[in-house]
Design a protein around this motif. Structure first.
Motif: not given
Ligand SMILES: Nc1ncnc2c1ncn2[C@@H]1O[C@H](COP(=O)(O)OP(=O)(O)OP(=O)(O)O)[C@@H](O)[C@H]1O
Ligand SMILES: [Mg+2]
Length: 527
Positions: A345-371
């Motif tokens: 839980y102290r280590i985060g990884s972002v692999p090659q390529g896109n892993v996010i949901n393109p239909v959400l807004t930037v803020r919503k995507e981050l809010e979703f992760a936080a929640k």
């Protein structure tokens, strides 16, 4: 104790357990991993509880790098820490709760207005000098309780030098308790009277009115700070502690995480002798002899030609794919080959390529992760603050309401990173986050990452191919292939790399590809 995980020396701490008719204490420094649960004929947890509302495997207490953590193992009734329910949906991403001296944990519905007879209180003490939880055994028929200088039992956390409450036991009635704290059936309890008024003294969150007859494991709140009454003893904090649902919880964790002593000691130490994977009927060696060290507060470039083993090494360092590794990979003193669960839980990884949901807004995507991923005791306000901070740090404020699909490539990359940043990881591994960005966007991205690493003491690994911005990095890890196996050709600052190769980084690539073995051996000979 031979099956216990051993992660450095456990730190002095004590757990006082208040159960129905029983008070017990555990010195936690005897081991650094304790299971907590209901004892049955077939189940013997390290800290056995009798209460039927405790789960068989209710939770674990673990000491890591000098701090104690609690993780609910998916118990049905959950655990409350300072009045806030801890996430009990135990899963891969579950975040242990850092414990601080004076913390008050409860197994119950968390509703003080309707306490369950079978509830369990766990008082966590980690005082180095003075204990965080003190106790006063009630022997006297009457006791006045108040602030320092008020006489009677003086509670250090009360602000005013005045009496707050009076406890008394009718002398005609006898209060019986055995030496080990077990209450005799029918033992009479103390009555509490509020002296200070204005709702500053409550019992189980209710005003005291003309007086309340205390029951075992009732919680008396004085100016919001809890005292637990159990086994004819008052348990109270030696100083103000974290109070239920308060912003203080997050602030305290942040404050402690930012302590300088801790900052300087955070290291990643990699010593991979070899990594072999099965291929067909044989094995293939992917890495050999990779020994390096990285300290927190560093932006690190992982370089090498295609196929040299950059992704393979990064997925070992972040613990995501360590099959077939021989050696050790220690993050903050914890070998993640053995104890990945403790550090993931102290280590985060972002692999090659896109892993996010393109239909959400930037803020919503981050809010979703936080929640979804922040610890359960994170308040809505804290979540919002994290999202706002992340948007600012990644320079995404201007596009926060844009759909991700409408964002530029550079912004999309930053949203990917934002998802990990919002979770406040100490180590970030980014596999080619600059792919597809123009030179200006790349530089901006690396500048942002550099600021993050330096200002927030993070360790950020970035796999890159283009070395134009190498001066922004604190360390470079250079891999090469010798006879099909990924080898370490250099690890150190960009300046040292130039001295090592006797040329700039761009030219060093050319030199390395012509004489890979020579540089691998030269570097191994130096370290
Ligand atoms: N699980 C595996 N089984 C067999 N071979 C593997 C495995 N994982 C990686 N490899 C091989 O190991 C080598 C290193 O792969 P890796 O993905 O780490 O390279 P890289 O340096 O990240 O390359 P690129 O720059 O192209 O992303 C490659 O030849 C790859 O085919
Ligand atoms: Mg790769």
């Amino acid at each position: 104790m031979d099956t216990k995980l051993y992660i450095g020396s456990p730190v002095k701490a004590r757990l006082t357990i208040l159960e129905q008719g029983r008070v017990s204490e555990v010195s936690l420094e005897e081991a650094n991993h304790w299971t907590l649960g209901r004892k049955t004929e077939t189940n013997s947890p390290d800290i056995p509880l009798a209460s039927p509302i405790a789960g068989r495997e209710h939770g674990v207490l673990v000491c890591m790098s000098g701090n104690w953590y609690y993780l609910d193992k998916g118990s049905a009734n959950g655990t409350y820490l300072n009045g806030v329910r801890i996430d009990n949906h135990y899963k891969e991403t579950s975040q242990p709760q850092r414990l601080c001296g004076g913390d008050l944990m409860e197994i119950d519905g968390g509703d003080l207005l309707q306490p369950d007879e079978r509830r369990v209180w766990l008082l966590f003490s980690q005082g180095t000098g003075q204990e965080d939880w003190l106790s006063h055994r009630l022997e006297e028929p009457e006791l006045q309780v108040g602030g320092a200088g008020a006489g009677g039992l003086e509670l250090p956390f009360l602000q005013e030098e005045i009496p707050y409450a009076r406890l008394f036991c009718d002398e005609d009635r006898t209060c019986v308790a055995s030496a080990d704290g077990e209450l005799a059936a029918g033992a009479l309890e103390y009555e509490l009277q509020d002296i200070v008024g204005n709702g500053r003294v409550q019992v189980n969150c209710r005003d005291v009115g003309n007086g309340v007859l205390l029951k075992d494991r009732d919680v008396i709140l004085m100016d919001g700070q809890p005292l637990v009454y159990a086994g004819r003893t008052l348990y109270y904090r030696s100083q103000p502690g974290r109070v239920p649902g308060s912003q203080q919880v997050g602030d305290e964790i942040k404050r402690q995480a930012g302590e300088k002593g801790q900052r300087e000691s955070l290291l990643l130490q990699v010593d991979i002798h070899t990594r072999k994977v099965p291929v067909g009927s044989g094995v293939r060696e992917l890495l050999r002899g990779v020994k390096l060290q990285v300290s927190a507060g560093s932006l690190v470039a992982v370089l090498g030609t295609s196929g040299a083993g950059k992704t393979t090494l990064m997925n070992c360092m972040n613990g995501m794919d360590t099959k077939g590794v021989e050696g050790s990979i220690c993050f903050d003193g914890i070998d993640l080959l053995k104890n990945y669960e403790q550090v993931k839980y102290r280590i985060g990884s972002v692999p090659q390529g896109n892993v996010i949901n393109p239909v959400l807004t930037v803020r919503k995507e981050l809010e979703f992760a936080a929640k979804k991923y922040l610890p359960a005791d994170t308040t809505k306000q804290e979540q919002e603050q994290r999202v706002a901070d992340t948007l600012r740090k990644l320079r995404l404020e201007a596009v926060q309401d844009n759909r991700i699909s409408k964002c530029s490539g550079g912004e999309q990359k930053r949203v990917n990173i934002g998802v990990e940043l919002v979770l406040d990881r100490q180590m970030l591994c980014l596999d080619e986050p600059d792919a597809g960005l123009d030179p200006q966007m790349k530089t901006e991205l690396f500048e942002i990452l550099r600021e993050l690493a330096h200002n927030e003491n993070k360790m950020i690994f970035v796999i890159i191919h283009d070395v134009s911005d190498i001066s922004l990095f604190d360390q470079v890890i250079l891999l090469t292939k010798v006879e099909g196996v990924g080898r370490l050709a250099f690890s150190g600052s960009p300046e040292h790399a130039e001295a090592f190769f006797g040329t700039g980084m761009k030219e060093a690539y050319g030199l390395l590809s012509s004489r890979p073995e020579y540089y691998v051996e030269k570097f191994a000979g130096m370290s």
